[in-house]
Write an enzyme that holds these catalytic residues in place. Structure first.
Site, PDB file in Angstrom:
ATOM      1  N   SER A 159      -0.056   4.626   2.548  1.00  0.00           N
ATOM      2  CA  SER A 159       0.989   3.408   2.230  1.00  0.00           C
ATOM      3  C   SER A 159       1.208   2.918   3.622  1.00  0.00           C
ATOM      4  O   SER A 159       1.327   1.626   3.827  1.00  0.00           O
ATOM      5  CB  SER A 159       2.034   3.856   1.473  1.00  0.00           C
ATOM      6  OG  SER A 159       3.160   2.890   1.336  1.00  0.00           O
ATOM      7  N   TRP A 162      -1.247   1.274   5.242  1.00  0.00           N
ATOM      8  CA  TRP A 162      -1.502  -0.310   4.577  1.00  0.00           C
ATOM      9  C   TRP A 162      -0.554  -1.178   5.125  1.00  0.00           C
ATOM     10  O   TRP A 162      -1.193  -2.337   5.229  1.00  0.00           O
ATOM     11  CB  TRP A 162      -1.570   0.172   3.118  1.00  0.00           C
ATOM     12  CG  TRP A 162      -1.497  -1.185   2.298  1.00  0.00           C
ATOM     13  CD1 TRP A 162      -2.709  -1.682   1.705  1.00  0.00           C
ATOM     14  CD2 TRP A 162      -0.439  -2.298   2.030  1.00  0.00           C
ATOM     15  NE1 TRP A 162      -2.264  -2.925   1.094  1.00  0.00           N
ATOM     16  CE2 TRP A 162      -0.795  -3.437   1.230  1.00  0.00           C
ATOM     17  CE3 TRP A 162       0.897  -2.319   2.234  1.00  0.00           C
ATOM     18  CZ2 TRP A 162      -0.365  -4.280   0.770  1.00  0.00           C
ATOM     19  CZ3 TRP A 162       1.751  -3.111   1.796  1.00  0.00           C
ATOM     20  CH2 TRP A 162       1.155  -4.436   1.051  1.00  0.00           C
ATOM     21  N   HIS A 163       0.658  -0.813   5.516  1.00  0.00           N
ATOM     22  CA  HIS A 163       1.469  -1.707   5.931  1.00  0.00           C
ATOM     23  C   HIS A 163       1.182  -2.273   7.337  1.00  0.00           C
ATOM     24  O   HIS A 163       1.567  -3.294   7.718  1.00  0.00           O
ATOM     25  CB  HIS A 163       3.063  -0.834   5.987  1.00  0.00           C
ATOM     26  CG  HIS A 163       3.687  -1.110   4.520  1.00  0.00           C
ATOM     27  ND1 HIS A 163       3.578  -0.147   3.819  1.00  0.00           N
ATOM     28  CD2 HIS A 163       4.386  -1.997   4.063  1.00  0.00           C
ATOM     29  CE1 HIS A 163       4.174  -0.563   2.827  1.00  0.00           C
ATOM     30  NE2 HIS A 163       4.919  -1.490   2.916  1.00  0.00           N
ATOM     31  N   GLY A 164       0.745  -1.428   8.098  1.00  0.00           N
ATOM     32  CA  GLY A 164       0.289  -1.766   9.274  1.00  0.00           C
ATOM     33  C   GLY A 164      -0.669  -0.757  10.284  1.00  0.00           C
ATOM     34  O   GLY A 164      -0.461   0.398   9.937  1.00  0.00           O
ATOM     35  N   PHE A 203       1.203  -8.066   6.831  1.00  0.00           N
ATOM     36  CA  PHE A 203       0.471  -7.002   6.209  1.00  0.00           C
ATOM     37  C   PHE A 203      -0.584  -7.384   5.295  1.00  0.00           C
ATOM     38  O   PHE A 203      -1.406  -6.627   4.796  1.00  0.00           O
ATOM     39  CB  PHE A 203       1.542  -6.130   5.386  1.00  0.00           C
ATOM     40  CG  PHE A 203       2.721  -5.753   6.072  1.00  0.00           C
ATOM     41  CD1 PHE A 203       2.471  -5.162   7.550  1.00  0.00           C
ATOM     42  CD2 PHE A 203       4.057  -5.608   5.584  1.00  0.00           C
ATOM     43  CE1 PHE A 203       3.674  -4.922   8.099  1.00  0.00           C
ATOM     44  CE2 PHE A 203       5.150  -5.410   6.161  1.00  0.00           C
ATOM     45  CZ  PHE A 203       5.014  -4.966   7.462  1.00  0.00           C
TER      46      PHE A 203
END
Lengths: 479, 490
Positions: free
Chosen positions: B321, B324-326, B490
């Site tokens: 996760s 996924w954000h960065g 994102f």
């Protein structure tokens, strides 16, 4: 469905009306240029005889109260600092939406100024060059504003069109907002403009030295093709709206003028000759006539190609311009709109009036000298060694509450120079003790007055703006 | 196109009017929605429109093929094709440079220098959102939980639906896609409540988030100029900034969809009142956390393969996760912190209550709620430091500053709490946050929109007008100030 559409339309109308109503309050009315535009909107439609257009030189150089008083007209000046001729053209378009002047006076400094923005007007991408917050914001919502903004910032036109968008963050400085609103609701925009441009200081010795030492580039003083295009547009407007066009200059500092004299005089003349080809136009080159003005007529600012007049310079220039207008134009103003309620109106061209016995007062001392002790009981001379004129006295008018009104002093030299006090006059409880708030004291820098003999007048302004004048039959002489 | 831009203020009224004119004819309406959504996206960069079209095309075809074949191997191959293209695109645009840099750095640890340059890649807006949305469609068909659609127009419109295209909520096909087959009657109340939600979202974004950003950006971009108190204030403000920014976007998206009759899933539910991190993730970015639960955590075995494996699964999910954000180590650490605390929460879940009982603590009273709420907020804020900091070094510096350089004398020092802000701006932020949380707390008990509808005309209209005026006057916008939504990156 119909009721929904009505609701949506009604909602949009309420929101838009609210925003448009408050729109003009987002502008800072402590700003002289904002007030010059507000004075346009405050004036009755088609009530103005003469409109002066220009930039900050006009703002500091012309006092419309003097023009009104001497020419018996209703005049207005519309200006914004640092604007160039294309922006002035849009200002004129805005003016013509509200007024149908008989004469439009265009001050030539924006065309003569050596600044690249003033010369080029547009950049290579055909975007209008402008210095920050200018006249485009001061205009009301409408076509001239839209046209000007699309030229300056086409990408953000709608953002700049509404002051409640552009200046929505004014609330961050509530003190300033409250001052601005207080101004807005207390006096007229014309008066605010008048007070704002009353500059009581002049060039100091280091600036004078600076002007002596500095070399100024002459080649940037020219009349560019872009400028020609916009001057022509103004001439076209003069035909379309049937007004006479007056070109005039406001004096600059003599030291600077002498260094760039040829360029400035030639450019001014070129402008006149260019305009003359299209229309019969009057031209009054005050700057050339005076050969510039000395340091005491110029506002104390840093050394640059851009000098502004102080109050003394403004009085001198306005008087010259008024005399020129009287000589050259035969205006037939609508007496309905002539404002007789200004100090200048009362004093210029004033005739001997009977003494008002309910108007009491006296000029007690000048520079601590009592008129009783003076050689001539009515005249006190300010010697060469004295640098200021300090007047003390009192005035009282039966029926006028001085707590709510105000006291004014005027010093009149002939019919071409009248100094009117402003915030420089303060209460003085040592004077006129029998009448509450009647005592006053004023210190005037001697160099803000021209040499000569001045007659002293007392003026009381009541709370409802009524003016009461009293000739004191006392004089001062500035050596 | 940004929701808080003039372009959108012109775009949306035009779209909504045409939409309701053509709404009765599904084909026409979906075609119009597709065009409108593509225009909306192309406004940012038209070239990347082809990625959405490509992604939609792949999953539309794979979905149909999956339904037609029962052969397990072929089905796996088809799923692989979808995963390969979708994750491949995501990986290429989002992670290529990160992995190149990491590769080079890891070599430098051994004293070797590699001269590999990073690529000049622009991250397409919303790629993480729409790839996850299309992936869920294919995976659901693969799992036989969903039938594929034959209506390519509806599918393409579903993938690119402009209200939620660039920052979610990440919708499931089973929820959103069927809504493209229905017709809707114009419902004034629904449209009105949608617009109110849009206004509320704009308030959160423009009045709170973007103004807090002034302070946060100043501190986080110049860490060496500030101390512990400044870092603490900036981090707390960032917690509100990111919440108001992202939940504001979600509110706008849900509200816009509602004005067209569509129902998007709730993405936030007052996360900062959570008493545990588990609860926090049930309230924060709900569409993403449920996505990870359904498509990563459960396939990994979820909680069915023993305690240790459960903890590991949880940790893996949150690290992914974070990624996924960065594409940065800071995001991975942010995810790891959440994963770790969740592991601890899970491990202590059964022993916590008996301990409280022995101590005679009533965990359900307000003071306990407040106590645990503050602790969770503190942990979340600590993790936000990594999320927001520009580099790993900065985040370590900030954490160190908060714990070792906290000068109590600076707490009420104007220069500390007004960094980059004027006093009135600070007041507006505080008052707006108080207003927001009061409204959210009340909304947990009452439906505020319903409550508003019950009020008299003057009150209702005054409220509508006031909210518009508040946004116009107190919002941050303008040619230099306009801020993108944080989650756009994102």
């Amino acid at each position: 469905m119909r009721s929904i559409v009505i609701k949506i339309v009604l909602f949009l109308i309420i929101i838009s009306s609210l925003l448009l109503t408050i729109d003009s309050y987002f502008l800072d009315s402590t700003n002289a240029s904002v007030n010059s535009f507000n004075s346009l909107y405050e004036a009755d439609k088609n009530s103005v005889d003469i409109v002066f257009i220009g930039n900050s030189h006009l703002s500091k150089g012309i006092n419309t109260n003097i023009i009104d008083a001497k020419c018996n007209v209703n005049s207005l000046k519309v200006h914004a600092g640092g604007i160039q001729i294309a922006q002035i053209y849009y200002n004129l378009l805005e003016i013509l939406k509200h007024q149908s002047p008989k004469v439009v006076g265009l001050e030539l400094f924006p065309l003569v100024h050596s600044d690249p923005i003033s010369n080029k007007l547009f950049n290579s991408k055909n975007k209008m060059l402008s210095k920050g917050l200018k006249g485009e914001y001061f205009k009301r919502f409408g076509i001239p504003k839209y046209k000007e903004i699309t030229l300056i910032d086409p990408k953000n036109t709608w953002y700049h069109m509404f002051n409640f968008f552009r200046f929505h963050e004014n609330w961050m400085n509530l003190e300033r907002v409250s001052k601005s609103l207080q101004n807005r609701f207390s006096v007229s925009a014309k008066e605010l403009n008048y007070n704002h441009n009353k500059i009581l200081w002049y060039l100091n010795s280091s600036s004078i030295e600076g002007y002596k030492k500095r070399m100024f580039i002459k080649k940037d003083i020219y009349f560019s093709e872009a400028e020609k295009r916009y001057l022509k547009k103004i001439i076209v407007l003069s035909d379309e709206y049937n007004f006479a066009l007056l070109l005039f200059t406001i004096p600059i500092y003599e030291e600077y003028y002498n260094k760039v004299k040829d360029s400035i005089d030639n450019t001014s003349l070129k402008i006149y000759n260019y305009a003359k080809e299209y229309k019969e136009i009057k031209f009054y080159d005050i700057n050339k006539e005076l050969g510039g003005l000395s340091a005491t007529y110029i506002m104390g600012e840093k050394v640059s190609e851009n000098q502004h007049l102080n109050y003394k310079g403004m009085i001198k220039t306005s008087n010259l311009l008024a005399n020129f207008i009287n000589k050259e134009y035969n205006l037939k103003p609508n007496s309905l709109y002539i404002n007789d309620n200004t100090v200048e109106k009362l004093i210029y061209n004033s005739k001997k009036t009977a003494r008002d016995t309910s108007y009491l007062g006296n000029v007690e001392t000048v520079n601590a000298k009592n008129y009783r002790d003076a050689e001539n009981k009515e005249v006190i001379t300010i010697s060469l060694t004295e640098s200021q004129v300090k007047l003390e006295g009192w005035m009282f008018k039966e029926g006028v509450n001085l707590k709510r009104g105000s006291k004014i002093i005027a010093l009149k030299k002939g019919n071409n120079f009248v100094y009117v006090s402003g915030k420089d006059l303060v209460d003085n409880s040592n004077q006129g003790k029998s009448f509450e708030k009647s005592g006053y004291s004023i210190r005037i820098n001697k160099y803000m007055l021209e040499k000569g003999r001045y007659k002293i007048f007392h003026i009381i302004k009541s709370h409802d703006n009524e003016l009461y004048l009293q000739d004191m039959w006392k004089w001062i002489v500035i050596k | 196109m940004l929701f808080n831009s003039l372009d959108f203020a012109i775009f949306f009224p035009i779209v909504i009017i045409i939409y309701w004119i053509v709404s009765k004819k599904i084909l026409l309406r979906n075609s119009f929605l597709l065009i409108a959504s593509y225009v909306f996206y192309a406004w940012w960069d038209w070239r990347f429109l082809f990625l959405i079209i490509f992604s939609s095309f792949i999953d539309y075809i794979v979905g149909l093929k999956l339904y037609q074949t029962e052969n397990k191997n072929n089905r796996k191959k088809l799923l692989f094709i979808s995963l390969f293209f979708n994750l491949g695109l995501l990986f290429f645009f989002k992670y290529t440079n990160f992995f190149i840099e990491s590769f080079v750095e890891s070599f430098s640890l051994f004293g070797k220098t590699l001269n590999i340059n990073t690529l000049n890649i622009i991250l397409p807006v919303g790629i993480s959102f729409y790839t996850f949305q299309t992936l869920s469609y294919t995976i659901d068909i693969y799992r036989n939980q969903l039938k594929p659609t034959k209506d390519w127009l509806a599918f393409f419109a579903f993938v690119s639906f402009f209200p939620q295209l660039v920052a979610g909520p990440i919708e499931r096909a089973s929820h959103l896609l069927p809504q493209f087959y229905k017709t809707y009657n114009f419902n004034y109340k629904l449209v009105k409540s949608g617009l109110l939600l849009v206004a509320f979202g704009l308030f959160k974004k423009m009045v709170i988030a973007d103004r807090a950003a002034v302070y946060v950006n100043e501190v986080y971009n110049n860490v060496e100029d500030y101390g512990g108190v400044g870092f603490t204030y900036a981090t707390i403000l960032f917690a509100f900034q990111i919440y108001c920014d992202f939940s504001g976007y979600s509110d706008i998206a849900i509200g816009l969809a509602r004005t067209m009759g569509f129902d998007l899933m709730k993405n936030f539910n007052s996360p900062y009142i959570s008493k545990s991190l588990t609860e926090f993730w049930r309230r924060w970015h709900i569409s993403l956390s449920t996505w990870f639960r359904d498509y990563v955590y459960i396939p990994l075995g979820g909680s069915k393969k023993g305690k240790i494996r459960t903890y590991i699964n949880l940790f893996i999910v949150f690290v992914i996760s974070g990624l996924w954000h960065g594409a940065a180590l800071t995001f991975i650490i942010w995810g790891a912190i959440h994963g770790l605390v969740l592991m601890i929460e899970k491990a202590t879940f059964r022993i916590k209550q008996p301990i409280f009982n022995k101590l005679g603590l009533n965990t359900k009273n307000t003071s306990n709620h407040l106590f645990f709420g503050i602790i969770i907020f503190f942990i979340v804020c600590l993790a936000w430091v990594f999320f927001r900091a520009n580099t790993l070094n900065d985040s370590v510096y900030i954490i160190k500053g908060i714990f070792t350089d906290f000068n109590f004398g600076d707490i009420f020092n104007k220069e500390t709490y007004l960094i980059g802000l004027r006093p009135n701006e600070f007041r507006v932020i505080i008052l707006s946050i108080i207003f927001l949380f009061t409204a959210e707390l009340l909304h947990l008990k009452y439906n505020l929109i319903e409550l508003l509808n019950k009020q008299g005309l003057i009150f209702r209209w005054s409220f509508y007008i006031s909210i518009v005026l508040v946004i116009v006057l107190f919002g941050v916008y303008g040619d230099e100030n306009i801020q993108e939504f944080i989650y756009f990156q994102f």
